[in-house]
Design a protein around this motif. Structure first.
Motif, PDB file in Angstrom:
ATOM      1  N   SER A   6      42.181  79.378  51.554  1.00 23.36           N
ATOM      2  CA  SER A   6      40.925  79.028  52.218  1.00 23.36           C
ATOM      3  C   SER A   6      40.339  80.253  52.910  1.00 23.36           C
ATOM      4  N   ALA A   7      39.155  80.076  53.501  1.00 22.76           N
ATOM      5  CA  ALA A   7      38.536  81.157  54.270  1.00 22.76           C
ATOM      6  C   ALA A   7      39.433  81.529  55.448  1.00 22.76           C
ATOM      7  N   GLU A   8      40.073  80.544  56.049  1.00 21.68           N
ATOM      8  CA  GLU A   8      40.990  80.811  57.154  1.00 21.68           C
ATOM      9  C   GLU A   8      42.189  81.632  56.686  1.00 21.68           C
ATOM     10  N   ASP A   9      42.699  81.316  55.499  1.00 21.50           N
ATOM     11  CA  ASP A   9      43.811  82.092  54.946  1.00 21.50           C
ATOM     12  C   ASP A   9      43.406  83.544  54.720  1.00 21.50           C
ATOM     13  N   ARG A  10      42.175  83.738  54.238  1.00 28.26           N
ATOM     14  CA  ARG A  10      41.722  85.094  53.932  1.00 28.26           C
ATOM     15  C   ARG A  10      41.504  85.925  55.196  1.00 28.26           C
ATOM     16  N   ALA A  11      41.394  85.266  56.336  1.00 24.91           N
ATOM     17  CA  ALA A  11      41.242  85.985  57.600  1.00 24.91           C
ATOM     18  C   ALA A  11      42.589  86.344  58.226  1.00 24.91           C
ATOM     19  N   SER A  12      43.674  85.874  57.628  1.00 24.87           N
ATOM     20  CA  SER A  12      45.006  86.110  58.177  1.00 24.87           C
ATOM     21  C   SER A  12      45.451  87.562  57.988  1.00 24.87           C
ATOM     22  N   GLU A  13      46.293  88.038  58.894  1.00 27.20           N
ATOM     23  CA  GLU A  13      46.852  89.380  58.782  1.00 27.20           C
ATOM     24  C   GLU A  13      47.786  89.493  57.579  1.00 27.20           C
ATOM     25  N   PHE A  14      48.242  88.348  57.070  1.00 32.64           N
ATOM     26  CA  PHE A  14      49.156  88.359  55.932  1.00 32.64           C
ATOM     27  C   PHE A  14      48.432  88.299  54.587  1.00 32.64           C
ATOM     28  N   TYR A  15      47.111  88.264  54.629  1.00 34.13           N
ATOM     29  CA  TYR A  15      46.356  88.216  53.377  1.00 34.13           C
ATOM     30  C   TYR A  15      45.972  89.621  52.934  1.00 34.13           C
ATOM     31  N   VAL A  54      47.850  90.708  46.576  1.00 34.31           N
ATOM     32  CA  VAL A  54      49.180  91.123  47.013  1.00 34.31           C
ATOM     33  C   VAL A  54      49.926  90.010  47.756  1.00 34.31           C
ATOM     34  N   SER A  55      49.250  89.336  48.685  1.00 39.39           N
ATOM     35  CA  SER A  55      49.930  88.298  49.454  1.00 39.39           C
ATOM     36  C   SER A  55      48.918  87.419  50.168  1.00 39.39           C
ATOM     37  N   CYS A  56      49.405  86.239  50.610  1.00 41.48           N
ATOM     38  CA  CYS A  56      48.632  85.331  51.437  1.00 41.48           C
ATOM     39  C   CYS A  56      49.589  84.758  52.487  1.00 41.48           C
ATOM     40  N   PRO A  57      49.110  84.017  53.475  1.00 38.88           N
ATOM     41  CA  PRO A  57      50.016  83.473  54.488  1.00 38.88           C
ATOM     42  C   PRO A  57      51.161  82.643  53.913  1.00 38.88           C
TER      43      PRO A  57
END
Length: 318
Positions: free
Chosen positions: A263-272, A276-279
């Protein structure tokens, strides 16, 4: 494969499946694959002794040719096909694969041709699942349910469909109780998983078993949004990622490391990190793996600059 005609006004997506008996599915593969390449179709079709399943995309004429061919296969005259549109080609290439099952449940004694639950038309689904005497079960995997599901639906939290039988057997007493068994209504994306899950429950001795005919896709296509009991978006197994009511494009993207929706919230995460990676998967991968994904992402960008299609999509199947 020759380049697709990108000047076409739109592309048509066809999701189809049919349980039937193919004596020699390997013999069906080459002619079907050749026809798909001839019409510049892309996507994935699975062939097994129990039938055919898959999703493909192309021009109207190309899709019509493939559907006509499939309907000419043994027992496939009434193959269930759900159509939708896509603004861009949602697949990287064409694959026709031979499998043991067209949807993997791992229960060799289950035969949807012999026993199956009662089909419920989309327009009748709301009344069934709103009934307090009905248990509603989402047969999809956890990453799909997280994007959207029906009101009151139970999430089995399965990572693969193969885990569903064990989940049901362990939860059966809690779900059904000791008295008169309630009605059980199940649903999935396009209907194919419910062919097996309802057959499984019937074989386990559950009598009143129902499933949504045509799956979530048919429901979102035919039931007006103002009357809908669907909450969220529906994950689909191509580059569109999710769709909403009226089969309109959704808001999610795909993590190309783990193939989960983000989601948009996932894409704002430091782990995104793109490609390469997502939360959800950052903690599941090593730094060496993430380095390999970064290199893959770099190669994809280089290929795009050269005007070449990068081949690397993974079809998870319904």
């Amino acid at each position: 494969m020759e380049p697709l005609d990108t000047s076409a006004p739109r592309l048509r997506v066809a999701a189809l499946y049919c349980f039937t008996r193919f004596d020699d599915p390997a013999a069906l593969r080459a002619p079907l694959e050749a026809l798909c390449h001839e019409h510049r179709i892309r996507g994935t079709l699975l062939l097994a002794g129990e039938g055919i399943n898959g999703t493909i995309a192309g021009t109207d004429a190309g899709i019509d040719a493939i559907v006509a061919h499939v309907r000419g296969l043994p027992g496939c005259e009434g193959v269930d096909v759900k159509f939708s549109d896509a603004p861009h080609m949602p697949f990287h290439r064409m694959k026709v694969r031979l499998k043991r099952e067209i949807v993997t449940m791992g229960q060799p004694d289950i035969d949807p041709l012999a026993i199956v639950g009662t089909y419920v038309e989309p327009q009748d689904w709301n009344a069934l699942i709103a009934d307090p005497d009905t248990i509603v079960i989402d047969t999809r995997n956890d990453y799909e349910v997280a994007v959207g599901t029906f009101a009151r639906a139970i999430d089995p939290h399965t990572k693969t469909f193969r885990e569903f039988p064990e989940w049901f057997r362990s939860e059966r007493e809690r779900l059904l109780g000791q008295g008169k068994a309630p009605k059980v209504a199940m649903f999935c994306t396009g209907g194919i998983r419910c062919e097996k899950s309802t057959a499984f429950l019937k074989q386990e001795g559950v009598e009143d078993v129902f499933h949504l005919k045509g799956g979530i896709l048919k429901y979102l296509e035919t039931v007006p949004e103002e009357q809908s009991l669907w909450e969220g978006e529906c994950f689909v197994f191509d580059q569109r990622v999710t769709i909403g009511h009226g089969l309109a494009p959704g808001s999610y993207e795909l993590c190309h490391a783990c193939r989960r929706p983000i989601s948009a919230e996932d894409r704002a995460s430091e782990f995104y990190e793109i490609g390469v990676s997502c939360p959800a998967c950052h903690g599941e991968r090593t730094e060496e793996q993430r380095a390999a994904y970064r290199e893959r992402e770099r190669q994809e960008k280089l290929a795009a600059r050269r005007g070449e299609a990068h081949v690397g999509a993974v079809y998870r199947g319904e």
